[in-house]
Write a protein that holds these residues in place. Structure first.
Motif, mmCIF file in Angstrom:
data_model
loop_
_atom_site.group_PDB
_atom_site.id
_atom_site.type_symbol
_atom_site.label_atom_id
_atom_site.label_comp_id
_atom_site.label_asym_id
_atom_site.label_seq_id
_atom_site.Cartn_x
_atom_site.Cartn_y
_atom_site.Cartn_z
ATOM 1 N N TYR A 1 86.369 -62.308 19.196
ATOM 2 C CA TYR A 1 86.739 -61.791 17.878
ATOM 3 C C TYR A 1 86.395 -62.797 16.776
ATOM 4 O O TYR A 1 85.848 -62.430 15.730
ATOM 5 C CB TYR A 1 88.240 -61.474 17.850
ATOM 6 N N ASP A 2 86.699 -64.082 17.022
ATOM 7 C CA ASP A 2 86.433 -65.116 16.019
ATOM 8 C C ASP A 2 84.943 -65.355 15.806
ATOM 9 O O ASP A 2 84.525 -65.801 14.743
ATOM 10 C CB ASP A 2 87.099 -66.435 16.428
ATOM 11 N N ASN A 3 84.131 -65.086 16.822
ATOM 12 C CA ASN A 3 82.690 -65.349 16.740
ATOM 13 C C ASN A 3 81.897 -64.074 16.992
ATOM 14 O O ASN A 3 80.889 -64.090 17.704
ATOM 15 C CB ASN A 3 82.310 -66.420 17.771
ATOM 16 N N TRP A 4 82.334 -62.969 16.408
ATOM 17 C CA TRP A 4 81.752 -61.671 16.713
ATOM 18 C C TRP A 4 80.255 -61.616 16.421
ATOM 19 O O TRP A 4 79.472 -61.112 17.215
ATOM 20 C CB TRP A 4 82.479 -60.569 15.958
ATOM 21 N N ALA B 1 73.962 -62.748 20.772
ATOM 22 C CA ALA B 1 73.707 -63.234 22.134
ATOM 23 C C ALA B 1 73.545 -62.074 23.103
ATOM 24 O O ALA B 1 72.678 -62.105 23.976
ATOM 25 C CB ALA B 1 74.836 -64.155 22.582
ATOM 26 N N VAL B 2 74.373 -61.042 22.952
ATOM 27 C CA VAL B 2 74.251 -59.874 23.820
ATOM 28 C C VAL B 2 72.929 -59.170 23.569
ATOM 29 O O VAL B 2 72.208 -58.798 24.502
ATOM 30 C CB VAL B 2 75.445 -58.915 23.616
ATOM 31 N N ALA C 1 89.726 -65.304 25.818
ATOM 32 C CA ALA C 1 88.350 -64.806 25.731
ATOM 33 C C ALA C 1 88.216 -63.768 24.623
ATOM 34 O O ALA C 1 87.245 -63.783 23.860
ATOM 35 C CB ALA C 1 87.926 -64.214 27.072
ATOM 36 N N ALA C 2 89.182 -62.871 24.517
ATOM 37 C CA ALA C 2 89.126 -61.842 23.474
ATOM 38 C C ALA C 2 89.208 -62.466 22.089
ATOM 39 O O ALA C 2 88.488 -62.052 21.174
ATOM 40 C CB ALA C 2 90.262 -60.843 23.670
ATOM 41 N N LYS C 3 90.046 -63.464 21.910
ATOM 42 C CA LYS C 3 90.159 -64.128 20.608
ATOM 43 C C LYS C 3 88.865 -64.868 20.273
ATOM 44 O O LYS C 3 88.412 -64.859 19.132
ATOM 45 C CB LYS C 3 91.330 -65.103 20.590
#
Length: 58
Positions: A41-44, A50-51, A36-38
């Motif tokens: 990070y890849d789609n920051w 989205a947030v 999930a973290a990766k």
């Protein structure tokens, strides 16, 4: 006092094999969090948008 053999001491302390349910679940949890973290990070940029959209639509 009796000295225990290695097998007896492991059995007494409740030691099992190298793979225990707790170890397996901890590994699955760590892999899930890492994935999930990766992904974040890849789609920051997309994640941040989205947030922001979610907060604006509340």
């Amino acid at each position: 006092m009796k000295t225990l053999t290695e097998t007896e001491s492991v059995a007494t302390l409740g030691g099992g094999g190298p793979l225990t349910l707790g170890g397996i679940l901890l590994g699955v949890f760590a892999a899930t969090v890492t994935h999930a973290a990766k992904d974040i990070y890849d789609n920051w940029g997309e994640f941040k948008e989205a947030v922001a959209d979610g907060w604006n639509n509340v």
